[in-house]
Write a protein that holds these residues in place. Structure first.
Motif, PDB file in Angstrom:
ATOM      1  N   LEU A  18      18.149  25.328  58.834  1.00  0.00           N
ATOM      2  CA  LEU A  18      19.101  23.837  58.857  1.00  0.00           C
ATOM      3  C   LEU A  18      20.201  23.895  59.265  1.00  0.00           C
ATOM      4  N   LYS A  19      21.082  24.996  59.072  1.00  0.00           N
ATOM      5  CA  LYS A  19      22.347  25.095  59.593  1.00  0.00           C
ATOM      6  C   LYS A  19      22.244  25.334  60.942  1.00  0.00           C
ATOM      7  N   GLU A  20      21.657  26.170  61.459  1.00  0.00           N
ATOM      8  CA  GLU A  20      21.575  26.525  62.914  1.00  0.00           C
ATOM      9  C   GLU A  20      21.068  25.278  63.801  1.00  0.00           C
ATOM     10  N   VAL A  21      19.888  24.393  63.054  1.00  0.00           N
ATOM     11  CA  VAL A  21      19.355  23.159  63.917  1.00  0.00           C
ATOM     12  C   VAL A  21      20.641  22.229  63.863  1.00  0.00           C
ATOM     13  N   LEU A  22      21.339  22.183  62.724  1.00  0.00           N
ATOM     14  CA  LEU A  22      22.797  21.085  62.802  1.00  0.00           C
ATOM     15  C   LEU A  22      23.605  21.530  63.665  1.00  0.00           C
ATOM     16  N   GLN A  23      23.807  22.792  64.130  1.00  0.00           N
ATOM     17  CA  GLN A  23      24.954  23.159  65.168  1.00  0.00           C
ATOM     18  C   GLN A  23      24.285  22.820  66.418  1.00  0.00           C
ATOM     19  N   LEU A  24      22.953  22.977  66.712  1.00  0.00           N
ATOM     20  CA  LEU A  24      22.433  22.700  68.010  1.00  0.00           C
ATOM     21  C   LEU A  24      22.679  21.203  68.130  1.00  0.00           C
ATOM     22  N   SER A  25      22.436  20.267  67.126  1.00  0.00           N
ATOM     23  CA  SER A  25      22.350  18.910  67.483  1.00  0.00           C
ATOM     24  C   SER A  25      23.926  18.615  67.630  1.00  0.00           C
ATOM     25  N   SER A  26      24.803  19.294  66.893  1.00  0.00           N
ATOM     26  CA  SER A  26      26.352  18.925  67.005  1.00  0.00           C
ATOM     27  C   SER A  26      26.878  19.265  68.314  1.00  0.00           C
ATOM     28  N   ALA A  27      26.058  20.309  68.771  1.00  0.00           N
ATOM     29  CA  ALA A  27      26.544  20.804  70.256  1.00  0.00           C
ATOM     30  C   ALA A  27      26.184  19.768  71.116  1.00  0.00           C
ATOM     31  N   GLY A  28      25.336  18.645  70.827  1.00  0.00           N
ATOM     32  CA  GLY A  28      24.975  17.798  71.847  1.00  0.00           C
ATOM     33  C   GLY A  28      24.010  18.126  72.937  1.00  0.00           C
ATOM     34  N   ILE A  29      23.064  19.338  72.557  1.00  0.00           N
ATOM     35  CA  ILE A  29      22.432  19.833  73.491  1.00  0.00           C
ATOM     36  C   ILE A  29      20.883  19.270  73.347  1.00  0.00           C
ATOM     37  N   MET A  30      20.857  18.464  72.322  1.00  0.00           N
ATOM     38  CA  MET A  30      19.463  17.768  72.080  1.00  0.00           C
ATOM     39  C   MET A  30      19.314  16.419  72.991  1.00  0.00           C
ATOM     40  N   PRO A  64      21.865  32.567  71.157  1.00  0.00           N
ATOM     41  CA  PRO A  64      22.997  32.974  70.064  1.00  0.00           C
ATOM     42  C   PRO A  64      22.946  32.166  68.855  1.00  0.00           C
ATOM     43  N   ARG A  65      23.191  32.456  67.826  1.00  0.00           N
ATOM     44  CA  ARG A  65      23.235  31.799  66.458  1.00  0.00           C
ATOM     45  C   ARG A  65      22.015  31.205  66.109  1.00  0.00           C
ATOM     46  N   SER A  66      20.814  31.534  66.712  1.00  0.00           N
ATOM     47  CA  SER A  66      19.604  31.045  66.221  1.00  0.00           C
ATOM     48  C   SER A  66      18.839  32.105  65.630  1.00  0.00           C
ATOM     49  N   GLU A  67      19.075  33.108  64.979  1.00  0.00           N
ATOM     50  CA  GLU A  67      18.437  34.082  64.359  1.00  0.00           C
ATOM     51  C   GLU A  67      17.527  33.760  63.347  1.00  0.00           C
ATOM     52  N   ASN A  68      17.948  32.701  62.713  1.00  0.00           N
ATOM     53  CA  ASN A  68      16.847  32.167  61.344  1.00  0.00           C
ATOM     54  C   ASN A  68      15.884  31.376  62.096  1.00  0.00           C
ATOM     55  N   ILE A  69      16.113  30.388  63.219  1.00  0.00           N
ATOM     56  CA  ILE A  69      15.038  29.980  63.662  1.00  0.00           C
ATOM     57  C   ILE A  69      14.115  30.719  64.229  1.00  0.00           C
ATOM     58  N   HIS A  70      14.596  32.036  64.900  1.00  0.00           N
ATOM     59  CA  HIS A  70      13.729  33.142  65.460  1.00  0.00           C
ATOM     60  C   HIS A  70      12.965  33.655  64.394  1.00  0.00           C
TER      61      HIS A  70
END
Ligand SMILES: O=C(O)CNC(=O)c1n[nH]c2ccccc2c1=O
Ligand SMILES: [Fe+2]
Length: 214
Positions: A44-56, A86-92
């Motif tokens: 969830l933390k990695e997903v929230l980072q993706l979302s806050s990075a504005g890449i969605m 990068p920073r998506s090891e847990n999604i992987h």
């Protein structure tokens, strides 16, 4: 790590048997507490980072009939990840666990021989009554046979937050109501057997989806 992985592998073997039975019987399978709370939170933390990075990006917004109240038919925001970012090891790690379960099922899912999948699609329904109208993921035989969704929503209460996934199994008079619960994994046939819709969400609703190909 090795010991942990071998424990996981034997667990996935048991899970795979359950998935095959459920998919064969109902075309739908729900597994709760798939990875455990701590791993779920890391994802969830990695997903929230993706979302806050504005890449969605906005899922392609299809104009509804002009008369309809909410002008747009879909409200999901999505991005595709293959887990090497990068920073998506847990999604992987999640994707490799999904693969491990499906790989164990692959030979038992007559008549399919599953051998590949899409990248992982991270989707966020931003709340504000966003929803996804009734649809079939693969209506015209594009090769996708199993939809696999992992939900990331802690303390989700459909009465307050909406966002219920409703599946209308073809030819049945029953409906499957799936709450997008934290650490829940869902499998269903992607074809016309499972029309489904996401009801209006009133709070941010995250999920990671992978489609497996025949
Ligand atoms: O989130 C859910 O519970 C179900 N979700 C869906 O059915 C669903 N199905 N197909 C898509 C295609 C592109 C972008 C998002 C989606 C999508 O959320
Ligand atoms: Fe769908």
């Amino acid at each position: 790590r090795e010991q942990y992985l071998s424990v996981l592998r034997s667990r996935f073997k048991v899970l795979a048997k359950y998935v095959v039975d459920c998919l064969t019987k109902y075309g739908i399978c729900v597994i709760d507490k798939f990875l455990g709370e701590s791993t779920g939170y890391e994802i969830l933390k990695e997903v929230l980072q993706l979302s806050s990075a504005g890449i969605m990006k906005q899922g392609q917004l299809v104009h509804g009939p002009s008369s309809s109240s909410n002008k747009y038919i879909r409200g999901d925001m999505i991005t595709w990840v293959d887990g090497t970012e990068p920073r998506s090891e847990n999604i992987h790690f999640l994707i490799s666990c999904m693969d491990a379960v499906v790989l164990q099922c692959a030979s038992q899912l007559e008549p399919y021989t599953i051998n590949e999948r899409t990248k992982a699609m991270v989707a966020c329904y931003p709340g504000r009554k966003t929803r996804y109208v009734r649809h079939v993921d693969n209506p015209n035989g594009d090769g996708r046979c199993i939809t696999c969704i992992y939900y990331l929503n802690e303390n989700w209460d459909v009465r307050q937050h909406g966002g219920l996934l409703r599946i209308y199994p073809e030819g049945e008079d029953r409906v499957a109501n799936i709450e997008p619960k934290f650490d829940r994994l869902l499998f269903f046939w992607s074809d016309r057997r499972n029309p489904h819709e996401v009801e209006q969400a009133f709070k941010e609703r995250y999920a990671i989806t992978v489609w497996y190909y025949d």
